[in-house]
Every structure is written in structure tokens, then in C-alpha cells.
Design a protein around this motif. Structure first.
Motif, PDB file in Angstrom:
ATOM      1  N   THR A 120      75.457  59.319  49.741  1.00 24.41           N
ATOM      2  CA  THR A 120      75.533  60.537  50.199  1.00 24.41           C
ATOM      3  C   THR A 120      76.329  61.324  49.114  1.00 24.41           C
ATOM      4  O   THR A 120      76.771  61.122  48.088  1.00 24.41           O
ATOM      5  CB  THR A 120      76.481  60.736  51.482  1.00 24.41           C
ATOM      6  OG1 THR A 120      77.794  60.371  51.040  1.00 24.41           O
ATOM      7  CG2 THR A 120      75.906  59.606  52.400  1.00 24.41           C
ATOM      8  N   PRO A 121      76.196  62.687  49.309  1.00 30.43           N
ATOM      9  CA  PRO A 121      76.871  63.686  48.293  1.00 30.43           C
ATOM     10  C   PRO A 121      78.429  63.321  48.484  1.00 30.43           C
ATOM     11  O   PRO A 121      78.886  63.828  47.463  1.00 30.43           O
ATOM     12  CB  PRO A 121      76.407  65.051  49.174  1.00 30.43           C
ATOM     13  CG  PRO A 121      75.275  65.047  49.816  1.00 30.43           C
ATOM     14  CD  PRO A 121      75.349  63.454  50.352  1.00 30.43           C
ATOM     15  N   ALA A 122      78.880  62.895  49.433  1.00 29.94           N
ATOM     16  CA  ALA A 122      80.491  62.770  49.376  1.00 29.94           C
ATOM     17  C   ALA A 122      80.632  61.364  48.793  1.00 29.94           C
ATOM     18  O   ALA A 122      81.783  60.941  48.482  1.00 29.94           O
ATOM     19  CB  ALA A 122      81.031  62.793  50.701  1.00 29.94           C
ATOM     20  N   GLY A 123      79.607  60.584  48.545  1.00 31.59           N
ATOM     21  CA  GLY A 123      79.813  59.138  47.716  1.00 31.59           C
ATOM     22  C   GLY A 123      79.868  58.169  48.444  1.00 31.59           C
ATOM     23  O   GLY A 123      79.728  56.810  48.088  1.00 31.59           O
ATOM     24  N   ALA A 124      79.577  58.155  49.720  1.00 35.02           N
ATOM     25  CA  ALA A 124      79.402  56.934  50.566  1.00 35.02           C
ATOM     26  C   ALA A 124      78.097  56.451  50.394  1.00 35.02           C
ATOM     27  O   ALA A 124      76.949  56.912  50.209  1.00 35.02           O
ATOM     28  CB  ALA A 124      79.797  57.208  52.270  1.00 35.02           C
ATOM     29  N   ARG A 125      78.304  54.950  50.339  1.00 37.06           N
ATOM     30  CA  ARG A 125      76.835  54.444  50.107  1.00 37.06           C
ATOM     31  C   ARG A 125      76.590  53.516  51.310  1.00 37.06           C
ATOM     32  O   ARG A 125      77.080  52.815  51.913  1.00 37.06           O
ATOM     33  CB  ARG A 125      77.167  53.198  48.724  1.00 37.06           C
ATOM     34  CG  ARG A 125      75.757  52.536  48.592  1.00 37.06           C
ATOM     35  CD  ARG A 125      76.021  51.783  47.198  1.00 37.06           C
ATOM     36  NE  ARG A 125      76.723  50.448  47.593  1.00 37.06           N
ATOM     37  CZ  ARG A 125      76.353  49.484  46.816  1.00 37.06           C
ATOM     38  NH1 ARG A 125      75.802  49.406  45.595  1.00 37.06           N
ATOM     39  NH2 ARG A 125      77.002  48.233  47.057  1.00 37.06           N
ATOM     40  N   ARG A 126      75.197  53.823  51.897  1.00 37.03           N
ATOM     41  CA  ARG A 126      74.537  53.180  52.806  1.00 37.03           C
ATOM     42  C   ARG A 126      73.353  52.482  52.523  1.00 37.03           C
ATOM     43  O   ARG A 126      72.626  52.922  51.715  1.00 37.03           O
ATOM     44  CB  ARG A 126      73.935  54.513  53.727  1.00 37.03           C
ATOM     45  CG  ARG A 126      75.362  55.193  54.372  1.00 37.03           C
ATOM     46  CD  ARG A 126      74.795  56.366  55.127  1.00 37.03           C
ATOM     47  NE  ARG A 126      76.144  57.164  55.437  1.00 37.03           N
ATOM     48  CZ  ARG A 126      75.927  58.440  56.169  1.00 37.03           C
ATOM     49  NH1 ARG A 126      74.630  58.597  56.385  1.00 37.03           N
ATOM     50  NH2 ARG A 126      76.915  59.180  56.465  1.00 37.03           N
ATOM     51  N   LEU A 127      73.100  51.234  53.283  1.00 39.11           N
ATOM     52  CA  LEU A 127      72.220  50.313  52.846  1.00 39.11           C
ATOM     53  C   LEU A 127      70.822  50.737  53.761  1.00 39.11           C
ATOM     54  O   LEU A 127      71.029  50.730  54.708  1.00 39.11           O
ATOM     55  CB  LEU A 127      72.551  48.707  53.342  1.00 39.11           C
ATOM     56  CG  LEU A 127      71.468  47.981  53.130  1.00 39.11           C
ATOM     57  CD1 LEU A 127      71.234  47.740  51.565  1.00 39.11           C
ATOM     58  CD2 LEU A 127      72.062  46.422  53.610  1.00 39.11           C
ATOM     59  N   LEU A 128      69.946  50.824  53.112  1.00 37.87           N
ATOM     60  CA  LEU A 128      68.389  51.168  53.622  1.00 37.87           C
ATOM     61  C   LEU A 128      67.488  49.832  53.730  1.00 37.87           C
ATOM     62  O   LEU A 128      67.069  49.692  54.744  1.00 37.87           O
ATOM     63  CB  LEU A 128      67.796  52.366  52.870  1.00 37.87           C
ATOM     64  CG  LEU A 128      68.306  53.663  52.946  1.00 37.87           C
ATOM     65  CD1 LEU A 128      67.716  54.402  51.617  1.00 37.87           C
ATOM     66  CD2 LEU A 128      67.699  54.114  54.373  1.00 37.87           C
ATOM     67  N   LEU A 129      67.551  49.019  52.838  1.00 36.66           N
ATOM     68  CA  LEU A 129      66.829  47.703  52.728  1.00 36.66           C
ATOM     69  C   LEU A 129      67.549  46.628  52.027  1.00 36.66           C
ATOM     70  O   LEU A 129      68.114  46.863  51.140  1.00 36.66           O
ATOM     71  CB  LEU A 129      65.545  48.093  51.858  1.00 36.66           C
ATOM     72  CG  LEU A 129      64.163  48.829  52.557  1.00 36.66           C
ATOM     73  CD1 LEU A 129      63.209  48.968  51.581  1.00 36.66           C
ATOM     74  CD2 LEU A 129      63.599  47.961  53.743  1.00 36.66           C
ATOM     75  N   ASP A 130      67.404  45.352  52.733  1.00 35.90           N
ATOM     76  CA  ASP A 130      67.841  44.327  52.179  1.00 35.90           C
ATOM     77  C   ASP A 130      66.683  43.303  51.788  1.00 35.90           C
ATOM     78  O   ASP A 130      66.657  42.578  52.903  1.00 35.90           O
ATOM     79  CB  ASP A 130      69.240  43.804  53.023  1.00 35.90           C
ATOM     80  CG  ASP A 130      69.577  42.691  52.279  1.00 35.90           C
ATOM     81  OD1 ASP A 130      69.498  42.055  51.003  1.00 35.90           O
ATOM     82  OD2 ASP A 130      70.759  41.977  52.601  1.00 35.90           O
ATOM     83  N   GLY A 131      66.083  43.368  50.967  1.00 32.41           N
ATOM     84  CA  GLY A 131      65.048  42.354  50.711  1.00 32.41           C
ATOM     85  C   GLY A 131      65.366  40.836  50.566  1.00 32.41           C
ATOM     86  O   GLY A 131      64.687  40.048  50.994  1.00 32.41           O
ATOM     87  N   SER A 132      66.784  40.695  50.334  1.00 33.60           N
ATOM     88  CA  SER A 132      67.194  39.166  50.242  1.00 33.60           C
ATOM     89  C   SER A 132      67.317  38.489  51.348  1.00 33.60           C
ATOM     90  O   SER A 132      67.631  37.278  51.662  1.00 33.60           O
ATOM     91  CB  SER A 132      68.487  39.154  49.428  1.00 33.60           C
ATOM     92  OG  SER A 132      69.421  39.840  49.921  1.00 33.60           O
ATOM     93  N   ALA A 133      67.438  39.212  52.455  1.00 34.24           N
ATOM     94  CA  ALA A 133      67.730  38.703  54.045  1.00 34.24           C
ATOM     95  C   ALA A 133      66.363  38.475  54.652  1.00 34.24           C
ATOM     96  O   ALA A 133      66.404  37.953  55.812  1.00 34.24           O
ATOM     97  CB  ALA A 133      68.540  39.842  54.656  1.00 34.24           C
ATOM     98  N   LEU A 134      65.247  38.863  54.064  1.00 29.53           N
ATOM     99  CA  LEU A 134      63.947  38.604  54.705  1.00 29.53           C
ATOM    100  C   LEU A 134      63.361  37.173  54.449  1.00 29.53           C
ATOM    101  O   LEU A 134      64.048  36.295  53.521  1.00 29.53           O
ATOM    102  CB  LEU A 134      62.829  39.337  54.149  1.00 29.53           C
ATOM    103  CG  LEU A 134      63.210  41.065  54.172  1.00 29.53           C
ATOM    104  CD1 LEU A 134      62.035  42.012  53.754  1.00 29.53           C
ATOM    105  CD2 LEU A 134      63.163  41.500  55.699  1.00 29.53           C
ATOM    106  N   GLU A 135      62.680  36.689  55.431  1.00 26.87           N
ATOM    107  CA  GLU A 135      62.157  35.409  55.245  1.00 26.87           C
ATOM    108  C   GLU A 135      61.423  35.148  53.982  1.00 26.87           C
ATOM    109  O   GLU A 135      61.338  33.892  53.265  1.00 26.87           O
ATOM    110  CB  GLU A 135      61.409  35.037  56.582  1.00 26.87           C
ATOM    111  CG  GLU A 135      60.795  33.682  56.638  1.00 26.87           C
ATOM    112  CD  GLU A 135      59.949  33.374  57.999  1.00 26.87           C
ATOM    113  OE1 GLU A 135      59.236  32.344  57.890  1.00 26.87           O
ATOM    114  OE2 GLU A 135      60.007  34.027  58.959  1.00 26.87           O
TER     115      GLU A 135
END
Length: 315
Positions: A120-135
Motif C-alpha cells: 500500500t502507499p502507507a507501506g503495508a504489505r498484503r499477500l495476493l497469491l501464494d503459489g507455493s501453497a498450491l497442490e
């Protein structure tokens, strides 16, 4: 915002008047392209991105060593001005895999390429995709974003191509149904354009997929040539879709303009004497909002080191 007038000349480009011998000739139709390289970009400026701001103004973002600036070219009167601010345009990225957004936020693929984040513009990081968690674990190698929408593509451990739409407001990622590898090419408003990935599909490349991210609808467009679309972009505002097929053997660039509402062909034309679009990481061609004017960075031969900036009247 700094804006300095660099030059003003009545070049009569695209104005329909007879130019003097020292002026750039106006394209008479879909068989001629006006080379405006020397007028817009001096020898030390490398053009890397094109976008029409309106029907009369072409924005050309140029790189000067480590800095960049934007040259604004007025088609009506031939004036040229410079701005320090970069163009608000999509920058599909497979190099550092990070896209800086107009709001100050950042969409990025992680260093190990198995996750996608939004900062975000304030610097907070948010996860959108985690490919390592997929089967069938996925890695991601191409990302684009503009406004509230993003797009990413990659491949799974078993070799299955993948592509996602990213909602940067709700922090949601929707997996797209794609038959082949697709890479994000452009974003205008709610329209997100994907082009077929030619490295994974060297004999393909004909299909363009245009998603209305707000409604979830998909429009598939045949690029209209056997070689498919080597590059594709949306016009400023998203009313039209532009594709280009390259023919280095014949020395021609074949352009097709489609209506983005139904995929119908609006016009097609060839530029002779140029067989390759510039190898730019960003947008190496642009279409005006009304679909009438085309700008392209192109090489005469694959050995060229400096691309020409061509302005072309399609209709």
C-alpha cells in the motif's frame, strides 16, 4: 510539474498540407508512416514507452542514462514539450517484477517468484497469491498493474500455464481459464488485455483475451494473421484493441485494430520498410483514443540499435 517548451515548428504533420522539403511528410494513408524520431527524441534519449494522452498529444517516455522524462508531441502544430513526470501507463514487467502504481503503491512478485504482493502507499504489505501453497506449485514471472487492477502470469511445477486477475482494492486474485500461456499486455480502466505467450507457444500467438474485470466477461479476439500478434495494446481509454504481427523477412509490420466491445475488425494496415517492433520492456506502440492514429517504435532490421518513432494515420 515542470514543463519546458523545447521546440515549436509548423511541420504540418497529419494536417493534409504540402510540406516543405525540410519537413516531415504527412502520412497520406495506410501505406505511409512519418518518422518523427529526430523531432521527439534527441540522440541521447532512448524512447521506451508510448501512450496517447488525447487525439492530439502523443506522450513518449524517454530514458537518459539513469533518469527518464516524458516528451509530449502535439500532432496538430508540431510543438514539443518535456515533463519530468512519467506517463501513467501499463508497464508489463518480467525483469525486476515490480510495478509502481500512480497512487504510490506497488504490485510485485517475490524474489523467489512464488508469491505476489501488494504494498500500500502507507507501506503495508498484503499477500495476493501464494503459489507455493498450491497442490501443483506455481511460479510467476510477468506482472502488470494500473489503477485498481493487476494481472500476473506464470507456470506450475507440472508445466501448466497460469494467469490471474488481481483486484488491488479487495486484495483478491481470480484464476483465469486459459488454454495456453497468456501474458498481461495492457490495462485501461476495467479492461485487462492478455496476449498469447509466444515462447511457450512458438507456433501460436493468434489469440488475444480481453477481460472486463468489473463484470467478469471475456472477449476472445483472433489476431488476424498466421503469425498471430507479437504485441498488443489497448487504445487510450480502451475503445479499441491494436495488434501487430512482425515479418522480418518481408520487412513489414502488419497492424490490426479491433473494436474492444465485440472484437470486430475496424481496420488493418501495413508499414513497409520496418519488420520489427523495438525490444522495449514497456509499450512500444500506442493507439489514439479514436483509433485513427498509431505510434510505434520500430527497427528497419533486427541489427538496428536505434529504433525509429513512427506516426501513422490508419483512417
Amino acid at each position: 510539474m515542470k514543463r519546458a517548451l523545447l521546440a515549436a515548428a509548423c511541420v504540418l504533420l497529419l494536417a493534409g498540407c504540402s510540406p516543405r522539403a525540410d519537413q516531415t511528410a504527412a502520412p497520406a494513408g495506410p501505406s505511409q508512416a512519418a518518422d518523427i524520431t529526430e523531432k521527439v527524441c534527441t540522440w541521447d534519449r532512448e524512447p521506451v514507452l508510448l501512450r496517447f494522452l488525447d487525439e492530439d498529444t502523443l506522450g513518449v517516455e524517454c530514458r537518459l542514462e539513469t533518469d527518464s522524462s516524458t516528451i509530449l508531441y502535439s500532432i496538430g502544430d508540431g510543438t514539443v514539450a518535456e515533463e519530468e513526470q512519467p506517463l501513467d501507463a501499463v508497464r508489463p514487467n518480467s525483469f525486476d517484477r515490480e510495478v509502481l502504481l500512480e497512487n504510490g503503491g506497488t504490485a510485485a512478485v517475490s524474489e523467489d517468484q512464488d508469491r505476489v504482493f501488494y504494498r500500500t502507499p502507507a507501506g503495508a504489505r498484503r499477500l495476493l497469491l501464494d503459489g507455493s501453497a498450491l497442490e501443483d506449485p506455481e511460479t510467476y514471472w510477468m506482472i502488470a498493474a494500473r489503477g485498481k487492477w493487476g494481472a500476473v502470469s506464470g507456470i506450475s511445477a507440472s508445466g501448466v500455464p497460469c494467469a490471474y486477475l488481481l483486484d488491488l482494492d479487495s486484495m483478491e486474485a481470480a484464476r483465469l481459464e486459459t488454454r495456453d500461456g497468456m501474458i498481461p499486455a495492457d490495462i485501461e480502466g476495467d479492461l485487462v488485455l492478455f496476449a498469447q505467450e509466444n515462447v511457450l507457444n512458438p507456433a501460436g500467438g493468434q489469440t488475444l483475451q480481453l477481460y472486463d474485470a468489473a463484470s467478469g466477461s471475456l472477449l476472445e479476439v483472433d489476431a488476424g494473421s498466421e503469425s498471430g500478434a507479437s504485441h498488443a495494446v489497448l487504445s487510450a481509454g480502451g475503445r479499441y484493441l491494436l495488434s501487430c504481427a512482425e515479418d522480418t523477412q518481408e520487412g513489414t509490420l502488419s497492424f490490426s485494430v479491433f473494436d474492444s466491445r465485440d472484437g470486430s475488425l475496424v481496420t488493418a494496415a501495413e508499414v513497409e520498410g520496418y519488420g520489427l517492433l523495438a525490444d522495449s520492456a514497456y509499450l512500444n506502440m500506442a493507439l489514439s483514443p479514436d483509433g485513427n492514429l498509431l505510434a510505434a517504435l520500430a527497427y528497419r532490421t533486427p541489427e538496428d540499435t536505434r529504433a525509429a518513432l513512427l506516426l501513422y494515420r490508419l483512417r
